[in-house]
Enzyme design. Structure first.
Site, PDB file in Angstrom:
ATOM      1  CB  SER A  85      -0.879  -0.012   1.252  1.00 14.62           C
ATOM      2  OG  SER A  85      -1.445   1.256   1.473  1.00 14.62           O
TER       3      SER A  85
ATOM      4  CD  GLU B 290      -2.426   5.284   4.281  1.00 13.21           C
ATOM      5  OE1 GLU B 290      -2.243   5.508   5.481  1.00 13.21           O
ATOM      6  OE2 GLU B 290      -2.765   6.172   3.477  1.00 13.21           O
TER       7      GLU B 290
ATOM      8  CE1 TYR C 193      -4.118  -1.779   5.638  1.00 11.47           C
ATOM      9  CE2 TYR C 193      -3.096   0.283   4.970  1.00 11.47           C
ATOM     10  CZ  TYR C 193      -3.679  -0.927   4.646  1.00 11.47           C
ATOM     11  OH  TYR C 193      -3.820  -1.283   3.324  1.00 11.47           O
TER      12      TYR C 193
HETATM   13  P1  NAP Z   1     -11.505  -4.707   1.753  1.00 15.53           P
HETATM   14  O1  NAP Z   1     -12.648  -4.331   0.861  1.00 15.53           O
HETATM   15  O2  NAP Z   1     -11.459  -4.188   3.151  1.00 15.53           O
HETATM   16  O3  NAP Z   1     -11.426  -6.313   1.779  1.00 15.53           O
HETATM   17  C1  NAP Z   1     -10.629  -6.985   2.725  1.00 15.53           C
HETATM   18  C2  NAP Z   1     -10.849  -8.477   2.575  1.00 15.53           C
HETATM   19  O4  NAP Z   1     -10.024  -9.170   3.532  1.00 15.53           O
HETATM   20  C3  NAP Z   1     -12.290  -8.948   2.839  1.00 15.53           C
HETATM   21  O5  NAP Z   1     -12.610  -9.954   1.899  1.00 15.53           O
HETATM   22  C4  NAP Z   1     -12.197  -9.543   4.245  1.00 15.53           C
HETATM   23  O6  NAP Z   1     -13.161 -10.546   4.492  1.00 15.53           O
HETATM   24  C5  NAP Z   1     -10.810 -10.170   4.178  1.00 15.53           C
HETATM   25  N1  NAP Z   1     -10.227 -10.480   5.497  1.00 15.53           N
HETATM   26  C6  NAP Z   1      -9.992  -9.611   6.511  1.00 15.53           C
HETATM   27  N2  NAP Z   1      -9.422 -10.267   7.527  1.00 15.53           N
HETATM   28  C7  NAP Z   1      -9.297 -11.571   7.168  1.00 15.53           C
HETATM   29  C8  NAP Z   1      -8.802 -12.727   7.798  1.00 15.53           C
HETATM   30  N3  NAP Z   1      -8.309 -12.707   9.042  1.00 15.53           N
HETATM   31  N4  NAP Z   1      -8.815 -13.902   7.119  1.00 15.53           N
HETATM   32  C9  NAP Z   1      -9.320 -13.959   5.881  1.00 15.53           C
HETATM   33  N5  NAP Z   1      -9.824 -12.892   5.218  1.00 15.53           N
HETATM   34  C10 NAP Z   1      -9.822 -11.701   5.867  1.00 15.53           C
HETATM   35  O7  NAP Z   1     -10.113  -4.272   1.060  1.00 15.53           O
HETATM   36  P2  NAP Z   1      -9.803  -3.835  -0.458  1.00 15.53           P
HETATM   37  O8  NAP Z   1     -10.020  -2.363  -0.582  1.00 15.53           O
HETATM   38  O9  NAP Z   1     -10.447  -4.776  -1.387  1.00 15.53           O
HETATM   39  O10 NAP Z   1      -8.221  -4.024  -0.481  1.00 15.53           O
HETATM   40  C11 NAP Z   1      -7.643  -5.298  -0.812  1.00 15.53           C
HETATM   41  C12 NAP Z   1      -6.231  -5.351  -0.256  1.00 15.53           C
HETATM   42  O11 NAP Z   1      -5.445  -4.299  -0.834  1.00 15.53           O
HETATM   43  C13 NAP Z   1      -6.113  -5.172   1.252  1.00 15.53           C
HETATM   44  O12 NAP Z   1      -5.012  -5.957   1.683  1.00 15.53           O
HETATM   45  C14 NAP Z   1      -5.787  -3.696   1.418  1.00 15.53           C
HETATM   46  O13 NAP Z   1      -5.106  -3.481   2.636  1.00 15.53           O
HETATM   47  C15 NAP Z   1      -4.911  -3.472   0.209  1.00 15.53           C
HETATM   48  N6  NAP Z   1      -4.890  -2.133  -0.361  1.00 15.53           N
HETATM   49  C16 NAP Z   1      -6.052  -1.502  -0.668  1.00 15.53           C
HETATM   50  C17 NAP Z   1      -6.013  -0.252  -1.267  1.00 15.53           C
HETATM   51  C18 NAP Z   1      -7.271   0.470  -1.658  1.00 15.53           C
HETATM   52  O14 NAP Z   1      -7.203   1.676  -1.940  1.00 15.53           O
HETATM   53  N7  NAP Z   1      -8.413  -0.200  -1.746  1.00 15.53           N
HETATM   54  C19 NAP Z   1      -4.763   0.347  -1.575  1.00 15.53           C
HETATM   55  C20 NAP Z   1      -3.609  -0.348  -1.255  1.00 15.53           C
HETATM   56  C21 NAP Z   1      -3.668  -1.596  -0.671  1.00 15.53           C
HETATM   57  P3  NAP Z   1     -14.622 -10.236   5.160  1.00 15.53           P
HETATM   58  O15 NAP Z   1     -15.533  -9.956   3.994  1.00 15.53           O
HETATM   59  O16 NAP Z   1     -14.922 -11.504   5.855  1.00 15.53           O
HETATM   60  O17 NAP Z   1     -14.450  -9.057   6.073  1.00 15.53           O
HETATM   61  O1  F7E Z   2      -9.047   8.136   4.061  1.00 16.26           O
HETATM   62  C1  F7E Z   2      -9.521  11.619   5.233  1.00 16.26           C
HETATM   63  C2  F7E Z   2      -8.593  10.739   6.051  1.00 16.26           C
HETATM   64  O2  F7E Z   2     -10.128   6.068   4.965  1.00 16.26           O
HETATM   65  C3  F7E Z   2      -8.518   9.006   3.095  1.00 16.26           C
HETATM   66  C4  F7E Z   2      -7.311   2.089   2.458  1.00 16.26           C
HETATM   67  O3  F7E Z   2      -7.824   1.375   1.352  1.00 16.26           O
HETATM   68  O4  F7E Z   2      -6.123   3.598   1.037  1.00 16.26           O
HETATM   69  C5  F7E Z   2      -7.073   3.541   2.082  1.00 16.26           C
HETATM   70  O5  F7E Z   2      -6.599   4.241   3.226  1.00 16.26           O
HETATM   71  C6  F7E Z   2      -8.298  10.382   3.690  1.00 16.26           C
HETATM   72  C7  F7E Z   2      -7.536  10.398   5.013  1.00 16.26           C
HETATM   73  O6  F7E Z   2      -8.435   5.923   3.058  1.00 16.26           O
HETATM   74  C8  F7E Z   2     -12.839  11.292   6.653  1.00 16.26           C
HETATM   75  O7  F7E Z   2      -8.101  11.458   7.186  1.00 16.26           O
HETATM   76  C9  F7E Z   2     -11.522  12.908   6.059  1.00 16.26           C
HETATM   77  O8  F7E Z   2      -6.561  11.411   4.969  1.00 16.26           O
HETATM   78  O9  F7E Z   2     -10.645   6.796   2.592  1.00 16.26           O
HETATM   79  P1  F7E Z   2      -9.659   6.683   3.675  1.00 16.26           P
HETATM   80  P2  F7E Z   2      -6.888   5.793   3.488  1.00 16.26           P
HETATM   81  O10 F7E Z   2      -6.684   6.033   4.927  1.00 16.26           O
HETATM   82  O11 F7E Z   2      -6.104   6.626   2.533  1.00 16.26           O
HETATM   83  C10 F7E Z   2      -4.839   3.052   1.349  1.00 16.26           C
HETATM   84  C11 F7E Z   2      -3.952   3.155   0.129  1.00 16.26           C
HETATM   85  C12 F7E Z   2      -4.914   1.689   1.927  1.00 16.26           C
HETATM   86  O12 F7E Z   2      -4.008   0.878   1.763  1.00 16.26           O
HETATM   87  C13 F7E Z   2      -6.017   1.428   2.912  1.00 16.26           C
HETATM   88  O13 F7E Z   2      -6.257   0.033   3.047  1.00 16.26           O
HETATM   89  O14 F7E Z   2      -9.562  10.960   3.970  1.00 16.26           O
HETATM   90  N1  F7E Z   2     -10.877  11.730   5.789  1.00 16.26           N
HETATM   91  N2  F7E Z   2     -12.713  12.656   6.598  1.00 16.26           N
HETATM   92  C14 F7E Z   2     -11.681  10.703   6.130  1.00 16.26           C
HETATM   93  N3  F7E Z   2     -11.505   9.378   6.027  1.00 16.26           N
HETATM   94  C15 F7E Z   2     -12.523   8.583   6.463  1.00 16.26           C
HETATM   95  N4  F7E Z   2     -12.379   7.240   6.343  1.00 16.26           N
HETATM   96  N5  F7E Z   2     -13.672   9.109   6.980  1.00 16.26           N
HETATM   97  C16 F7E Z   2     -13.896  10.453   7.101  1.00 16.26           C
HETATM   98  O15 F7E Z   2     -14.933  10.903   7.597  1.00 16.26           O
END
Ligand code: NAP
Ligand code: F7E
Length: 320
Positions: free
Chosen positions: A124, A126, A148
């Site tokens: 990520s 992050e 995280y």
């Molecule tokens: P998501 O919608 O939160 O999906 C997470 C998945 O992980 C769900 O299927 C959840 O299952 C499963 N899971 C959580 N804990 C588990 C466990 N202990 N054992 C087995 N399965 C488990 O995340 P996403 O946005 O699709 O992201 C996919 C991956 O990419 C994650 O690793 C995330 O950290 C990473 N990532 C995401 C972003 C982004 O912007 N979306 C960016 C960079 C990296 P349940 O349905 O049972 O909860």
């Molecule tokens: O926050 C600001 C908050 O929770 C984005 C995950 O998929 O992407 C995701 O992480 C920004 C932050 O995503 C609210 O402070 C303001 O600056 O949508 P987010 P994230 O933290 O960037 C990365 C790449 C991952 O890997 C993660 O798994 O938005 N913000 N107001 C807020 N955020 C939330 N959630 N809620 C608010 O009310």
């Protein structure tokens, strides 16, 4: 013979798009799901008959071994994680177990059961956190700002380490934020588009958010799962930044989302300290030149199209 893919996290946003992408390419797709007292398969409801779902949990080593033995995969995509950053402060140990050590457990199972399978780790942006340079590349040092992000740094390094120690094909995609109508409702983009739809339809009259100044490089999840697949089609495994190269603030997102339904966000958005974070990632912007050059990957959906796609989907879902 059809290639076999195993996806952990198949019930999540990315897992559902990746499963559709692989099915369309003729793969036999296995998904690992954890036990739950209620169904969590809404995102894969439409394709569930084409999938084989196997029960397993990143916290349980034996279950991972069994899942891999049953799936006999050519490719393994590790998308499962505790992925919501704020929860990582309230549950830091659990996040470390799922998002960090879970990667070690899975890699150990791969090493023992399917060492020739190709492995993808969902790293990520992050990990860059308090960024050391702008834009961020594969060589930018990490400075994680949440439990995280710290767990993801561990997952990233252990993936590289298993490649170097055991010769596994272990690739890592450093993906910047990617969104879609399937994004979880607690993430800021979806929270906004759901809020816009509710306000427009008279179901709500305000939207409470935290920090409006942070900036993210937002892309479309459907584009990003293609990059995951491309990484596993290479001769050698590596790390790749996947991003659009364009950054926007939360305010920019609000302008477009409320503007799309002819509303002014300033009249509805309230700031609430509950959504502020103990440490913030202020600005992310990725340089995906390596992925463009080596994988031939590039994003298709731009920022305005992403925002309007999400608002329209929430309006349709809520009956607008
Ligand atoms: P998501 O919608 O939160 O999906 C997470 C998945 O992980 C769900 O299927 C959840 O299952 C499963 N899971 C959580 N804990 C588990 C466990 N202990 N054992 C087995 N399965 C488990 O995340 P996403 O946005 O699709 O992201 C996919 C991956 O990419 C994650 O690793 C995330 O950290 C990473 N990532 C995401 C972003 C982004 O912007 N979306 C960016 C960079 C990296 P349940 O349905 O049972 O909860
Ligand atoms: O926050 C600001 C908050 O929770 C984005 C995950 O998929 O992407 C995701 O992480 C920004 C932050 O995503 C609210 O402070 C303001 O600056 O949508 P987010 P994230 O933290 O960037 C990365 C790449 C991952 O890997 C993660 O798994 O938005 N913000 N107001 C807020 N955020 C939330 N959630 N809620 C608010 O009310």
């Amino acid at each position: 013979m059809a290639k076999r893919a195993l996806i952990t996290g198949i019930t999540g946003q990315d897992g559902s798009y990746l499963a559709e992408f692989l099915l369309a390419r003729g793969y036999t797709v296995f998904g690992m799901v954890r036990r739950s007292s209620t169904e969590t398969i809404q995102r894969i409801e439409a394709i569930k008959d084409q999938l084989t779902l196997l029960q397993g949990d990143l916290l349980d080593q034996a279950s991972l071994v069994k899942v891999i033995e049953e799936a006999q995969p050519d490719e393994i995509y590790n998308l499962a994680a505790q992925s919501f950053v704020p929860t990582s402060w309230s549950q830091p140990v659990l996040t470390g177990q799922f998002t960090g050590l879970g990667v070690s457990r899975l890699l150990e199972a791969v090493r023992q059961v399917a060492p020739s399978a190709k492995f993808y780790q969902a790293s990520s942006s992050e990990m860059f956190g308090k960024v050391r340079e702008v834009p961020q590349t594969e060589l930018t040092p990490f400075h994680p700002r949440s439990p995280y992000a710290v767990a993801k740094v561990y997952g990233h390094h252990i993936t590289v380490n298993y490649r170097e120690s055991y010769g596994l094909f272990a690739a890592s995609g450093i993906l910047f934020n990617h969104e879609s109508p399937r994004r979880g409702l607690e993430f800021v983009t979806r929270k906004i588009t759901d809020g816009v739809a509710r306000i427009k339809l008279g179901l709500a009259d305000e939207l409470c958010l935290g920090n409006l100044d942070s900036q993210r490089d937002w892309g479309f999840a459907g584009d990003y799962v293609e990059a995951m697949w491309l990484m596993l089609q290479q001769e050698t495994a590596g790390e790749y930044v996947i991003a659009t190269g364009v950054t926007h603030s939360i305010r920019d997102f609000l302008d477009l989302a409320f503007g799309h339904v002819d509303l002014a966000w300033e009249e509805y958005v309230k700031q609430d300290r509950r959504y502020m974070r103990p440490a913030e990632v202020d600005q992310l912007i990725g340089d995906s030149s390596k992925a463009k050059r080596d994988l031939g990957w590039q994003p298709r959906v731009d920022f305005p199209s992403l925002v309007t796609m999400m608002v329209d989907a929430d309006l349709a879902r809520l009956g607008g």
